[in-house]
Design an enzyme around this catalytic site. Structure first.
Site, PDB file in Angstrom:
ATOM      1  N   ASP A 306       0.981  -1.634  -0.139  1.00 55.71           N
ATOM      2  CA  ASP A 306       0.022  -0.190   0.228  1.00 55.71           C
ATOM      3  C   ASP A 306       0.390   1.594  -0.460  1.00 55.71           C
ATOM      4  O   ASP A 306       1.806   0.851   0.491  1.00 55.71           O
ATOM      5  CB  ASP A 306      -1.056   0.191   0.690  1.00 55.71           C
ATOM      6  CG  ASP A 306      -1.856  -0.807   0.818  1.00 55.71           C
ATOM      7  OD1 ASP A 306      -2.484  -1.101   0.035  1.00 55.71           O
ATOM      8  OD2 ASP A 306      -2.669  -0.920   2.405  1.00 55.71           O
ATOM      9  N   ASP A 343      -7.290  24.533  12.242  1.00 58.41           N
ATOM     10  CA  ASP A 343      -7.231  22.605  11.309  1.00 58.41           C
ATOM     11  C   ASP A 343      -6.195  21.603  12.003  1.00 58.41           C
ATOM     12  O   ASP A 343      -5.088  21.985  11.692  1.00 58.41           O
ATOM     13  CB  ASP A 343      -7.215  22.497  10.046  1.00 58.41           C
ATOM     14  CG  ASP A 343      -7.055  21.950   9.121  1.00 58.41           C
ATOM     15  OD1 ASP A 343      -7.724  20.499   9.322  1.00 58.41           O
ATOM     16  OD2 ASP A 343      -7.082  21.438   7.656  1.00 58.41           O
ATOM     17  N   GLU A 347      -2.152  17.467   7.322  1.00 58.71           N
ATOM     18  CA  GLU A 347      -2.349  18.923   6.179  1.00 58.71           C
ATOM     19  C   GLU A 347      -2.766  20.207   6.297  1.00 58.71           C
ATOM     20  O   GLU A 347      -1.433  20.923   6.321  1.00 58.71           O
ATOM     21  CB  GLU A 347      -3.663  18.799   5.044  1.00 58.71           C
ATOM     22  CG  GLU A 347      -3.093  16.694   4.491  1.00 58.71           C
ATOM     23  CD  GLU A 347      -4.119  15.893   4.961  1.00 58.71           C
ATOM     24  OE1 GLU A 347      -4.294  16.139   6.627  1.00 58.71           O
ATOM     25  OE2 GLU A 347      -4.023  14.849   4.428  1.00 58.71           O
ATOM     26  N   ALA A 378     -17.207  15.608   4.649  1.00 58.07           N
ATOM     27  CA  ALA A 378     -17.305  14.217   4.130  1.00 58.07           C
ATOM     28  C   ALA A 378     -18.314  15.708   2.783  1.00 58.07           C
ATOM     29  O   ALA A 378     -18.231  14.784   1.709  1.00 58.07           O
ATOM     30  CB  ALA A 378     -17.078  12.741   3.922  1.00 58.07           C
ATOM     31  N   GLN A 379     -19.029  16.037   2.846  1.00 57.81           N
ATOM     32  CA  GLN A 379     -20.290  16.660   2.198  1.00 57.81           C
ATOM     33  C   GLN A 379     -19.532  17.586   1.018  1.00 57.81           C
ATOM     34  O   GLN A 379     -19.853  17.568   0.106  1.00 57.81           O
ATOM     35  CB  GLN A 379     -21.443  16.713   2.734  1.00 57.81           C
ATOM     36  CG  GLN A 379     -22.789  15.454   3.563  1.00 57.81           C
ATOM     37  CD  GLN A 379     -21.747  15.113   4.519  1.00 57.81           C
ATOM     38  OE1 GLN A 379     -21.161  15.679   5.610  1.00 57.81           O
ATOM     39  NE2 GLN A 379     -22.124  13.766   4.454  1.00 57.81           N
ATOM     40  N   MET A 382     -14.803  20.974   1.899  1.00 57.85           N
ATOM     41  CA  MET A 382     -14.086  21.880   2.412  1.00 57.85           C
ATOM     42  C   MET A 382     -13.850  22.056   4.057  1.00 57.85           C
ATOM     43  O   MET A 382     -14.178  21.712   4.979  1.00 57.85           O
ATOM     44  CB  MET A 382     -14.704  22.850   1.430  1.00 57.85           C
ATOM     45  CG  MET A 382     -14.786  22.991  -0.028  1.00 57.85           C
ATOM     46  SD  MET A 382     -15.576  24.273  -0.236  1.00 57.85           S
ATOM     47  CE  MET A 382     -16.947  24.123  -0.024  1.00 57.85           C
ATOM     48  N   SER A 383     -13.042  23.101   4.104  1.00 53.06           N
ATOM     49  CA  SER A 383     -13.186  23.726   5.740  1.00 53.06           C
ATOM     50  C   SER A 383     -12.632  24.905   5.628  1.00 53.06           C
ATOM     51  O   SER A 383     -11.874  25.669   4.192  1.00 53.06           O
ATOM     52  CB  SER A 383     -12.058  22.643   6.607  1.00 53.06           C
ATOM     53  OG  SER A 383     -10.556  22.836   6.209  1.00 53.06           O
ATOM     54  N   LYS A 394     -10.843  26.786   1.929  1.00 47.80           N
ATOM     55  CA  LYS A 394      -9.875  25.527   1.108  1.00 47.80           C
ATOM     56  C   LYS A 394     -10.423  24.516   0.901  1.00 47.80           C
ATOM     57  O   LYS A 394     -11.424  23.527   2.182  1.00 47.80           O
ATOM     58  CB  LYS A 394      -8.700  25.894   1.704  1.00 47.80           C
ATOM     59  CG  LYS A 394      -8.618  25.044   3.424  1.00 47.80           C
ATOM     60  CD  LYS A 394      -6.899  25.078   3.604  1.00 47.80           C
ATOM     61  CE  LYS A 394      -6.424  23.904   5.035  1.00 47.80           C
ATOM     62  NZ  LYS A 394      -7.507  24.260   6.011  1.00 47.80           N
ATOM     63  N   ASP A 530      -5.535  -4.243   6.408  1.00 48.34           N
ATOM     64  CA  ASP A 530      -6.250  -4.025   8.148  1.00 48.34           C
ATOM     65  C   ASP A 530      -7.517  -4.147   8.191  1.00 48.34           C
ATOM     66  O   ASP A 530      -8.013  -3.806   8.676  1.00 48.34           O
ATOM     67  CB  ASP A 530      -6.107  -2.682   8.616  1.00 48.34           C
ATOM     68  CG  ASP A 530      -6.014  -1.529   7.912  1.00 48.34           C
ATOM     69  OD1 ASP A 530      -6.223  -1.358   6.705  1.00 48.34           O
ATOM     70  OD2 ASP A 530      -5.561  -0.316   8.849  1.00 48.34           O
TER      71      ASP A 530
END
Length: 694
Positions: A306, A343, A347, A378-379, A382-383, A394, A530
C-alpha cells in the site's frame, strides 16, 4: 513480549530446562519424528547392548567401545538439546504472555441500556455476547467494537506502551482480550470463546505445541532419510571387503563409520532452524500462523505494498503555494494560513508551518479575530474560517469551484461567474493538473468568492525506501504499489519511490484480480491489509500480513498478524523468510560436505591392517586407527553444539541475487564444510592421544 525478546540461548532459564528436555526427548515416539536421529538412537541402543554383553563376557577393547557408545548417545542428546533450546525460547515468551492473563469479570449486556448489565466471569462468555467495557476495565475476550470509541492499552500484546484508539464502524474496530480500556467506554460483541482467543493462539504458537512440519522440511527429511538408507547399504557391504582380505571389522567401528557419514548435523538442527525462524518473527512482533507462511515469505516473487503508510509517510505535507495570475503568493499564503489555524489535520498544520517558514506569517489568535472555524466534512470536502465579514475556504478543487460558482450565482453576478471566474477556473484547473502529474494533491483556496490559487500537498516518500526497493529488485522480487490515487499521481510517486509497477484507483476486486494473475504465472505473492475489504486478497495471497489494529475479518484471513500494525514490516518479513531458507540450505551443504573429511579419517583406519596401501589416505596424519575413529565420532557430536547458535540466529542475510548467493554459500559452507572437519578432527586426535584415550 518485550521482556522475552531479550532472552538469550545462554540464559540459564532456557539452558537448564533444555538439558532436562533433551533426556525427555529420548522417548522413541519423539525421536521417530526425526528419521536421521531415530536411526542414530537405534544404533546407539544396539551398541550399548553389545557393550554390556562384552563387559559381561570380557570382550576386548572395552574402553574404546565405551567411548564410542558415550559419544553416540551425546550425538542424540545434543540434537535433542538443540531442539529444546529453540523450543525453550518460545516457552519463555509464552510464560511472559501467560502472566498478562487475568481472571476478569465482564459486564454482560442484555439490552441497549448501558446501565443494565450483569457481572459474569470472563471465561463464561460465548460468541456474539455483548459486553460493556469502561475506563479501567480489562477487555474480557476478543471482540468487535459495535458502539463507542476508547483509548486502549495493548502493551500486554504488542509491548508498546502508547495507547491506541479503538472505535466502531471502521478498520480499527477489533479488540483483543487481556488489553485494558484507559478512557471512555465501548460496547463489544465477543468473537472468540474462552480458550480460542488471540492471546491463547499466540501462546500455543510460540510454544510450538501446534507446530507442523512445512513442505520444505518434509522434502528435506525425505532426502536425508534416502541418504541414510544409502549409507546403511554402503556400510553393510564393507564387511565383505574385509572378509575377502581374510579379516574382519568390529561392529562398533562399522557403526561409527555409519553415524559419521549420515547427515547427522542437519538432521539434528533441522527442527531447531524451523522453530527459530518463527521465533525471529515473534521477536519482531509478527505472529505467523504456521511455518508454511514463513517459508512462503522466503520464496516470494511479488510484493504488493500500500502506498500510504508503507511507501509514503501517510501524512500529506504542504510543499508549495501556487497563486493564479493577479494574486500574490503572500495573499494566497495569508488566506491559506487563516483557513488552517484551527485545522488539526497533518495537512492543515503543515500549511501553517509553510506560511510561517517561507512567508514569515505567524499564527494569529482565533478568539481575537472573533473567527468561526468551519470544519471539513465528507459532504462539502472543504474547511475554512469566517471572521469580520470575510469568508475563506480551502478544499478539493472541484468542491471549491462549485462553491464559488454557487456563491456568484446566488448574488446575481451571473456575468462574473461566466467570464471572470471562468479565467480563474482555467488557471486553477491547469495548476491542479500540473500538481497531479507531479504526484501531488491540489487544494484550492478562495476568499470572499475570489479564487486565489492552489496549495500543493505531497505525499512524502519515506527516506531510504528507494534503496530498499533496489535491494528487493536485486533479490529478484517485483514490487507493486497499491493506491487509490489517479494514474498520473500514482505514476509520479511510483517513479520517485522506485517501485517496479503500480495499481492505481485500486479496489478490493482489483487487488484480488492482480494476486490471481501473478499466481497464475507461478509466482508467490505477499501483501498486507487491515480492513474487511482486504480480507479476500489476504486470504488469496501466499503471505497475507494482517494488521493487529485491523478488523477481525482481516486478522482471520491473513496467515500472519503484525502486532505493531506497521505495513513496512512486510519487507522485513520477506527477509526473515529468506534467512530461514538460507540457513537451512547452508547447514545442509555444510553437513554433507563434512563427510569428505570423515571419510579420510575413518576409511584408512578401518582397512589399514588389511590394506596397508590405504595409509596414503591418512592425509591428516592421525595417530592410530582407534584415535582416528574416536576423533571423527567426537567431532560429529561437538559440531552440533557448535552450530546451535547459528541455527537459532540464522545465516546473515544479504540482498543479492540467487546466483551470487548460491556461489557465496557454496564457498563458505561447502568449502568450509570440508576444511573445518579436517582441522577439527586433527585437533581432537591430538587431544585424544595426549590424554591416552586411544
Amino acid at each position: 513480549m518485550s521482556q522475552s525478546k531479550q532472552a538469550s540461548i545462554l540464559d540459564s532459564r532456557i539452558l537448564v530446562p533444555a538439558i532436562a528436555d533433551a533426556f525427555k526427548k529420548l522417548n522413541p515416539r519423539t525421536l521417530a519424528r526425526n528419521p536421521v536421529m531415530f536411526v542414530v538412537a537405534t544404533v546407539s541402543v544396539l551398541t550399548t547392548v553389545l557393550f554390556i554383553r562384552d563387559l559381561i563376557t570380557g570382550g576386548a577393547n572395552l574402553a574404546f567401545s565405551f567411548q564410542i557408545n558415550l559419544w553416540l548417545w551425546f550425538t542424540v542428546l545434543f540434537a535433542n538439546f538443540a531442539e529444546a533450546v529453540a523450543e525453550g525460547r518460545g516457552k519463555a515468551q509464552a510464560d511472559s504472555l501467560r502472566k498478562t492473563r487475568t481472571e476478569t469479570q465482564a459486564k454482560l449486556l442484555n439490552s441497549d441500556d448501558r446501565s443494565q448489565y450483569k457481572m459474569v466471569a470472563g471465561d463464561s462468555l460465548k460468541v456474539n455476547d455483548v459486553v460493556l467495557v469502561e475506563a479501567g476495565d480489562i477487555i474480557p475476550s476478543d471482540g468487535e467494537v459495535i458502539e463507542g470509541v476508547a483509548s486502549v492499552n495493548e502493551a500486554a500484546i504488542t509491548g508498546e506502551s502508547a495507547p491506541v484508539i479503538r472505535e466502531s464502524g471502521g478498520d480499527r474496530s477489533a479488540v483483543t482480550g487481556g488489553t485494558q480500556v484507559l478512557s471512555d467506554w465501548i460496547r463489544v460483541r465477543i468473537t472468540a470463546a474462552a480458550g480460542s482467543t488471540f492471546l491463547d493462539r499466540m501462546i500455543s504458537l510460540v510454544e510450538g505445541a501446534e507446530r507442523q512440519k512445512t513442505p520444505n522440511e518434509i522434502a528435506l527429511n525425505i532426502l536425508l532419510a534416502g541418504m541414510t538408507l544409502i549409507f546403511v547399504l554402503a556400510t553393510a557391504t564393507i564387511p565383505s571387503f574385509a572378509a575377502y582380505a581374510g579379516g574382519s571389522i568390529p561392529i562398533i567401528v562399522l557403526v561409527a563409520l555409519f553415524v559419521t557419514l549420515i547427515p547427522t548435523t542437519i538432521g539434528a538442527l533441522l527442527s531447531a532452524i524451523g522453530i527459530a525462524g518463527m521465533d525471529r518473527l515473534v521477536r519482531f512482533n509478527v505472529l505467523a500462523m504456521s511455518g508454511r507462511a514463513v517459508e512462503a515469505a522466503g520464496d516470494v516473487d511479488t510484493l504488493l505494498l500500500d502506498k500510504t503508510g508503507t511507501i509514503t509517510l501517510g501524512n500529506r505535507q504542504a510543499t508549495d503555494l501556487r497563486p493564479i495570475p493577479g494574486v500574490s503568493e503572500q495573499e494566497l499564503a495569508d488566506a491559506a494560513q487563516l483557513a488552517s489555524l484551527a485545522d488539526e489535520t497533518p495537512e492543515g498544520r503543515s500549511i501553517v508551518v509553510l506560511a510561517k517558514e517561507k512567508y514569515g506569517i505567524r499564527a494569529r489568535d482565533m478568539q481575537k479575530l472573533h473567527a468561526t472555524f468551519v470544519p471539513f466534512t465528507a459532504q462539502t470536502r472543504m474547511s475554512g474560517v469566517d471572521f469580520e465579514g470575510a469568508s475563506i475556504r480551502k478544499g478539493a478543487v472541484d468542491a471549491v469551484l462549485a462553491y464559488v460558482d454557487g456563491g456568484a450565482l446566488q448574488h446575481g453576478n451571473a456575468a462574473l461567474a461566466l467570464k471572470t471566474e471562468t479565467d480563474a477556473t482555467r488557471a486553477i484547473r491547469a495548476i491542479a493538473e500540473d500538481i497531479a502529474k507531479a504526484g501531488g494533491t491540489p487544494l484550492a483556496v478562495v476568499r470572499d468568492g475570489k479564487l486565489l490559487g492552489v496549495v500543493q500537498l505531497k505525499d512524502i516518500v519515506k527516506g531510504g525506501i528507494r534503496e530498499r526497493f533496489a535491494e528487493l529488485r536485486r533479490m529478484g522480487i517485483r514490487t507493486v504499489m497499491i493506491t487509490g490515487d489517479n494514474p498520473m499521481t500514482a505514476a509520479a510517486i511510483a517513479a520517485e519511490a522506485g517501485v517496479d509497477d503500480f495499481l492505481a484507483q485500486a479496489t478490493p476486486e482489483n487487488k484480488l484480480e492482480l494476486i490471481r494473475e501473478e499466481q497464475a504465472k507461478g509466482k508467490l505473492v505477499a501483501m498486507c491489509g487491515d480492513g474487511t475489504n482486504d480480507a479476500p486478497a489476504l486470504a488469496q495471497a501466499d503471505v497475507g500480513v494482517a494488521m493487529n489494529t485491523g478488523t477481525v475479518a482481516a486478522r482471520e484471513a491473513g496467515n500472519m498478524v503484525d502486532l505493531d500494525s506497521d505495513p513496512t514490516k512486510l519487507i522485513e518479513i520477506v527477509e526473515i523468510g529468506k534467512q530461514l531458507l538460507m540457513t537451512r540450505g547452508a547447514l545442509t551443504t555444510f553437513s554433507i560436505a563434512n563427510d569428505i573429511a570423515k571419510y579420510f579419517a575413518i576409511i584408512p583406519a578401518m582397512f589399514l591392517a588389511l590394506y596397508p596401501q590405504l595409509g596414503v589416505l591418512n592425509v591428516m596424519g592421525l595417530s592410530t586407527p582407534q584415535s582416528a575413529i574416536l576423533s571423527a565420532i567426537i567431532f560429529n557430536a561437538l559440531i552440533i553444539i557448535a552450530l546451535i547458535p547459528l541455527s537459532l540466529k540464522g545465516v546473515k542475510y544479504r540482498p543479492i541475487g540467487a546466483g551470487a548467493l548460491l556461489s557465496r554459500n557454496l564457498v563458505i559452507y561447502g568449502l568450509g564444510g570440508i576444511i573445518v572437519p579436517f582441522i577439527g578432527i586433527k585437533l581432537i586426535d591430538l587431544a585424544v592421544t595426549a590424554l591416552g584415550l586411544a
